[in-house]
Design a protein around this motif. Structure first.
Motif, PDB file in Angstrom:
ATOM      1  N   VAL A  71       0.853  -1.187   0.000  1.00 42.32           N
ATOM      2  CA  VAL A  71       0.000   0.000   0.000  1.00 42.32           C
ATOM      3  C   VAL A  71       0.890   1.238   0.000  1.00 42.32           C
ATOM      4  CG1 VAL A  71      -1.767   1.284   1.252  1.00 42.32           C
ATOM      5  CG2 VAL A  71      -1.797  -1.226   1.264  1.00 42.32           C
ATOM      6  N   THR A  72       0.693   2.100  -0.981  1.00 40.72           N
ATOM      7  CA  THR A  72       1.460   3.340  -1.050  1.00 40.72           C
ATOM      8  C   THR A  72       1.063   4.254   0.098  1.00 40.72           C
ATOM      9  OG1 THR A  72       1.654   3.195  -3.464  1.00 40.72           O
ATOM     10  CG2 THR A  72       2.008   5.359  -2.455  1.00 40.72           C
ATOM     11  N   LEU A  87       7.463   9.281   0.531  1.00 37.13           N
ATOM     12  CA  LEU A  87       6.453   8.533  -0.215  1.00 37.13           C
ATOM     13  C   LEU A  87       6.970   7.116  -0.436  1.00 37.13           C
ATOM     14  CD1 LEU A  87       3.730   8.595  -1.709  1.00 37.13           C
ATOM     15  CD2 LEU A  87       4.980   9.260  -3.786  1.00 37.13           C
ATOM     16  N   ASP A  88       6.317   6.168   0.174  1.00 31.97           N
ATOM     17  CA  ASP A  88       6.737   4.767   0.116  1.00 31.97           C
ATOM     18  C   ASP A  88       5.866   4.024  -0.897  1.00 31.97           C
ATOM     19  OD1 ASP A  88       7.725   2.261   0.543  1.00 31.97           O
ATOM     20  OD2 ASP A  88       6.890   2.012   2.553  1.00 31.97           O
ATOM     21  N   THR A  89       6.413   3.788  -2.105  1.00 31.18           N
ATOM     22  CA  THR A  89       5.694   3.044  -3.142  1.00 31.18           C
ATOM     23  C   THR A  89       6.226   1.620  -3.202  1.00 31.18           C
ATOM     24  OG1 THR A  89       7.208   3.593  -4.959  1.00 31.18           O
ATOM     25  CG2 THR A  89       5.494   5.217  -4.413  1.00 31.18           C
ATOM     26  N   LYS A  90       5.653   0.829  -4.087  1.00 29.70           N
ATOM     27  CA  LYS A  90       6.023  -0.583  -4.140  1.00 29.70           C
ATOM     28  C   LYS A  90       7.460  -0.796  -4.584  1.00 29.70           C
ATOM     29  CE  LYS A  90       4.431  -5.020  -6.001  1.00 29.70           C
ATOM     30  NZ  LYS A  90       3.404  -5.707  -6.829  1.00 29.70           N
ATOM     31  N   TRP A 116       6.369  13.656  -8.996  1.00 28.39           N
ATOM     32  CA  TRP A 116       5.175  14.452  -9.265  1.00 28.39           C
ATOM     33  C   TRP A 116       4.184  13.695 -10.133  1.00 28.39           C
ATOM     34  CZ3 TRP A 116       4.057  18.071  -6.141  1.00 28.39           C
ATOM     35  CH2 TRP A 116       5.057  18.846  -5.545  1.00 28.39           C
ATOM     36  N   GLY A 117       4.701  12.774 -10.940  1.00 32.17           N
ATOM     37  CA  GLY A 117       3.797  11.977 -11.759  1.00 32.17           C
ATOM     38  C   GLY A 117       2.846  11.142 -10.920  1.00 32.17           C
ATOM     39  N   LEU A 118       3.294  10.696  -9.752  1.00 37.94           N
ATOM     40  CA  LEU A 118       2.440   9.909  -8.868  1.00 37.94           C
ATOM     41  C   LEU A 118       1.319  10.755  -8.260  1.00 37.94           C
ATOM     42  CD1 LEU A 118       5.245   7.883  -7.054  1.00 37.94           C
ATOM     43  CD2 LEU A 118       3.637   7.014  -8.752  1.00 37.94           C
ATOM     44  N   PHE A 119       1.507  12.091  -8.270  1.00 34.28           N
ATOM     45  CA  PHE A 119       0.473  12.991  -7.758  1.00 34.28           C
ATOM     46  C   PHE A 119      -0.375  13.574  -8.886  1.00 34.28           C
ATOM     47  CE2 PHE A 119       3.491  12.904  -4.291  1.00 34.28           C
ATOM     48  CZ  PHE A 119       2.690  12.917  -3.164  1.00 34.28           C
ATOM     49  N   GLY A 120      -0.202  13.040 -10.099  1.00 33.87           N
ATOM     50  CA  GLY A 120      -0.990  13.529 -11.225  1.00 33.87           C
ATOM     51  C   GLY A 120      -0.372  14.702 -11.940  1.00 33.87           C
ATOM     52  N   GLY A 121       0.891  14.979 -11.676  1.00 33.88           N
ATOM     53  CA  GLY A 121       1.568  16.088 -12.322  1.00 33.88           C
ATOM     54  C   GLY A 121       1.909  17.192 -11.337  1.00 33.88           C
TER      55      GLY A 121
END
Length: 1000
Positions: free
Chosen positions: A171-172, A203-206, A261-266
């Motif tokens: 879970v991100t 921000l902890d992503t997979k 920033w791409g993970l936040f939609g830009g």
């Protein structure tokens, strides 16, 4: 948070229902009146060992948490945490925290508070109790769980199921990190609106962890946040994932920034309005003192808080805004203490201050922070009441069937550590004369005067190369102008060495063990010989009591051995005597040695040694205490009582680390709890206070102007009296630059010297480690040669005059000879007719170390066998056992050179190579065939090289037994007697002959 407030109301209402046990007419002192029947058996044996103990509240009962699960907390539960700290004085300090998760039930929160009271009662009622609320924990609590404390959603019961879900699907999550020295971590919604310019976000992503650094955040905050990144990488990704750093303001041009920033939609601009949910600007709050008397709260009107305002028969609330202290007088009944706690909870609810902490403390066990709120607080005495109450509690528990082993008494006090410095280095000393300095010769550099100031430079081998210590010593009667001059000279020397040397400021009577180990044999005379002192005495019409050889003088002898002994001149009066010491009293050529009844045999030996320094070539009359001559008392004056206990010195206490900010002459400090090496940030200044001395640690990236004020910062720290221990302003102050830490500083840490020698600032260093998974290459500063432009003499020359041994172990054997183990081993390889290596050699000796034939250079079979077996022994520490000196026979030497009557080891060979491997004890003791040796098996050297004034002295010998290295013939020639006859002489006569021949 409202739920938590009601939970605490339930807690104190429950306590109010308990009936206090009947007590004797005398008022209770020191412990809470809680019946031992009400103490949960789960707390049996708690607090007997240094470390952490945790209990989880399950079904209103305390359940121990396994050690492997320490640090794993759930938001739906409540916990009781006990931190036990073993102090240097042999006692234990206890801190109890009860932690309330944001989703915990009222019943569980109330039970946690009750169990805290029971645990405190089991510990003798002397623990400090903290209420911890999720998201607003104290720094002390967070320090137990470094590098970070991140509670998990749910409860312990659902924890395993929760973990299984995480294993199937990552879970991100987005975390915000705040704090320069202690990191506060909080999970926030994964949305752009959670970001700001003030904080650090993770921000902890997979597949990757990003760290977003707000433009207003500091380098130290960014470095600390990376420790959280490392924790998440190890915990959630098994140490295998990419890490990216994103700087606030960098757009898509940066690969990590674009991906982030791409993970936040830009990308979208963040609002410029800064806010800080946790560490906002402190508002000015005027402290209020409230008295709790029979359930009524009455504010105490006072302009200044003083200790006298607190009555032992009452409880008080000290409201400081961010903390509310509950102070409980030791003579208050339990009911009153309960009401005080309930009143503190009510105060928080009324003021809508859910983030304020409640800290409960008993009279006599106040924290430093609490005491600092008062303008005057008497010096804290030893916890006698605590030890008494602890014993009573232990006895009561024992009667009820509890195992109380180790409860009534803490671990024994550990011995003070030996001086952590190599004493085989080079020493140079200067005396300050007005605005100048005068270099002292070798024979004068260990003779100080109380009216003078001195500077010294000591270079020695450290663990990572050459080390240098530059210090100032101020006599008790030295003048301020010369003290300032000495400090100025020392500072210039430090700057000339690029701040790679350690600086220390010392006052007479406050010297640390390292100082005495460096000087070894120190004599401190009264008066002074400097121009500043003479001028001061003349202008103020003061009697000049400078030492005169032909006058009357009394010296107290002290020290721990020949490498640490001092002779201190004291007033010629009976009151100066002390039964625990030996003294030397002289009136011209009349000399007495006074032996105190409580003095040790070592003290008597040191008196003999110092006698040969103060009054050489004179025989002293030894007087034991109680059998003195009338002439002795006539010199001292009127008989009177004198002490018998040894003079107390400041003992090293438990160390405290503080971060410092120094601006416009104002010093502000903040304590770092449970500190480690990683807490030392290269951009900051830190102070390590261990009471007996203060260390000022300066990072490599500290501004140069601030760096030059490091000594002033240390002196200012002593003035502030942060720990309220009434430390002397004359406490030794060390200034240490990052990368030049000596062993007597690093011993307080688990130290890795590579960390203090890395490149870059704190953030860059940590980022390299986190990204690469390994430590980066270090850029270790090269040590400059210790020969300073301020010296008129090279330190290398001094080394030839200062052959010393290490002071790490006082029990080491300084004389190199055959050990019993070696003799037994060698005997197994020799036939009965062969000469044992430890026995005297045959009467007929070859006059030359030259080998008779090439074959003779080969070691005999038994010697080879001994060498082979000795190789399996553990190698000794090279600093403890001096390297042996061996001659390398030169078969090409002429017969004329070989027939010289006084064989001599080549000077080049007598000095071991710098990088040569250390030898095992057996190899050191083996003597090569043809090596000149005397009857004791020691190497033989000519008299000219053994003299203390030799221009080509022998190194690596026992300097206290120089005469033993002479051949039998030369010994008889110089001393006029054989070695056997010399050995039968009294010690004082031996020393007198040695001094006359420059062999002492």
């Amino acid at each position: 948070m409202a739920g938590q407030g009601s939970a605490m109301k339930h807690t104190f209402s429950s306590l109010l229902k308990q009936k206090s046990p009947k007590t004797s007419p005398t008022k209770p002192r020191g412990t809470m009146s809680v019946s031992m029947r009400e103490v949960d058996p789960v707390f049996q044996g708690a607090g007997q060992k240094d470390g952490l103990e945790i209990w989880w509240i399950e079904k209103l009962q305390a359940v121990p948490v396994p050690r492997e699960s320490h640090g794993r907390f759930f938001t739906g539960d409540s916990y009781v945490i006990l931190k036990t700290t073993a102090l240097k004085n042999g006692s234990f300090r206890h801190d109890i925290h009860y932690w309330l998760g944001k989703d915990t039930s009222q019943d569980e929160a109330g039970t946690a508070a009750i169990k805290t009271v029971e645990l405190d009662a089991a510990l003798g009622g002397r623990a400090v109790q903290y209420r911890e609320v999720q998201g607003n924990e104290t720094e002390k609590f967070l320090s137990y769980f470094k590098p970070c404390f991140i509670p998990e959603e749910g409860g312990v019961a659902s924890g395993f199921r929760h973990a299984e879900v995480n294993e199937r699907e990552h879970v991100t999550r987005l975390f915000v990190c705040r704090g320069k020295h202690t990191v506060h971590v909080k999970e926030v919604p994964f949305a752009r609106s959670s970001l700001n310019h003030d904080d650090i976000f993770i921000l902890d992503t997979k597949s990757k962890i990003f760290q977003f650094n707000g433009s207003n955040s500091s380098i130290q905050e960014r470095a600390k946040a990376l420790e959280v990144v490392q924790y998440l990488k190890d915990t959630n990704h098994e140490g295998k994932c990419d890490v990216g750093a994103v700087e606030d303001g960098k757009l898509m041009a940066d690969a990590d920034a674009g991906e982030f920033w791409g993970l936040f939609g830009g990308f979208a601009p963040l609002p410029r309005k800064s806010f800080s949910e946790l560490n906002g600007k402190d508002t000015v709050f005027s402290s209020k003192l409230i008295c709790i008397n029979k359930g009524q709260t009455v504010r105490v009107d006072c302009d200044v808080l003083t200790r006298e305002l607190l009555d032992s028969t009452k409880c008080y609330l000290l409201d400081c805004g961010s903390e509310i202290y509950v102070w409980m007088g030791r003579e208050t009944p339990l009911e009153e203490r309960k009401r005080a706690g309930s009143a503190a909870e009510e105060l928080l609810r009324e003021g809508n201050r859910p983030k304020s902490h409640i800290i409960r403390l008993m009279e006599g066990f106040e924290t430093v922070m609490f005491r600092s709120k008062f303008s005057k607080w008497p010096k804290k005495a030893d916890a006698i009441v605590s030890d008494e109450s602890r014993g009573k509690v232990a006895a009561l528990l024992k009667r009820q069937g509890f195992n109380v082993k180790g409860l009534a008494k803490a671990a024994p006090v550990k011995e003070e550590p030996q001086p952590q410095i190599d004493c085989t280095g080079n020493l140079q000393v200067w005396r300050v004369n007005g605005s100048e300095k005068t270099f002292l010769s070798f024979s004068e550099q260990c003779k100080f005067f109380s009216g003078d100031c001195y500077m010294f430079q000591y270079s020695y081998r450290g663990d990572d190369g050459e080390e240098c210590l530059i210090g100032t010593w101020f006599g008790k009667k030295s003048v301020q102008d010369e003290r300032t001059t000495a400090t100025s000279f020392a500072s210039k020397m430090i700057e000339s060495l690029k701040f790679q040397a350690v600086m220390v400021r010392l006052y007479e009577g406050k010297e640390p063990a390292e100082f005495f180990s460096i000087f070894q044999n120190l004599v401190i005379f009264k008066g002074g010989v400097s121009t500043g002192y003479k001028k001061f005495v003349s202008e103020n019409i003061i009697e000049d009591d400078t030492y005169l050889e032909n006058g009357v003088a009394l010296f107290r002898i002290q020290g721990s051995g020949p490498e640490n002994m001092q002779a201190i001149q004291v007033d010629v009066a009976t009151t100066s005597l002390n039964s625990s010491y030996c003294y030397i009293l002289h009136d011209g050529d009349t000399v007495f040695t006074w032996i105190g009844n409580l003095s040790s045999s070592m003290g008597q030996e040191l008196a003999e040694r110092q006698l040969d320094v103060i009054k050489p070539n004179l025989q002293s009359r030894m007087l034991k205490e109680g059998s003195e001559y009338d002439q002795f008392w006539k010199l001292l004056g009127v008989k009177s009582e004198y002490p018998s206990q040894k003079i107390a010195k400041d003992q090293e206490s438990d160390p405290h680390l503080f971060s410092c900010t120094f601006s416009k002459g104002v010093l502000k400090v903040r304590e770092i709890f449970n500190f480690i090496q990683d807490d030392l940030m290269t951009e900051d200044i830190f102070i390590l206070d261990c009471h007996s001395c203060v260390f000022v640690w300066v990072g490599q990236h500290v501004d140069t102007k601030i760096r030059t004020q490091a000594l002033s910062i240390g002196e200012k720290f002593l003035e502030l009296n942060i720990l309220m221990e009434n430390s002397s302003q004359e406490t030794p102050v060390y200034v240490i630059t990052e990368g030049s830490e000596p062993q007597f500083f690093t011993r307080f840490f688990t130290w890795d010297s590579a960390k203090s020698a890395m490149r870059g600032n704190s953030f860059e260093r940590r980022l390299s480690i986190v990204k690469d998974g390994v430590k980066p290459k270090i850029d270790k500063p090269k040590r400059r040669p210790t020969t300073s432009s301020h010296t008129g003499r090279s330190s290398v020359l001094d080394k030839s005059q200062r052959t010393r041994s290490m002071s790490f172990s006082p029990d080491r054997v300084r004389v190199r000879g055959r050990s019993p183990a070696f003799n037994a081993l060698a005997a197994n390889f020799e036939n009965p007719n062969a000469r044992n290596l430890s026995t005297p050699p045959p009467a007929v000796r070859k006059p030359s170390p030259k080998a008779a034939s090439p074959d003779s250079a080969k070691p005999p079979p038994r010697a080879a066998s001994i060498t082979a077996i000795s190789a399996s022994f553990e190698r000794p520490r090279p600093t403890l056992i001096p390297k042996s000196i061996k001659a390398s026979p030169d078969v090409n030497k002429s017969k004329h050179e070989a027939s010289k009557p006084k064989p001599e080891v080549n000077g080049k060979e007598s000095t071991p190579a710098k990088d040569s491997p250390s030898l095992t004890p057996m190899i050191q003791e083996e003597v090569e065939k043809g090596q000149p040796e005397d009857e004791e098996g020691l190497p033989v050297y000519p008299y000219e090289r053994l003299r203390t004034s030799s221009t080509n002295p022998v190194t690596d010998i026992d300097v206290t037994r120089r005469e033993t290295y002479l051949s039998a013939a030369e010994f008889r020639e110089r001393f006029g007697m054989t070695k056997e006859a010399f050995a039968k002489l009294p010690k004082w006569k031996q020393n007198r002959l040695k001094i006359a021949l420059q062999l002492f």
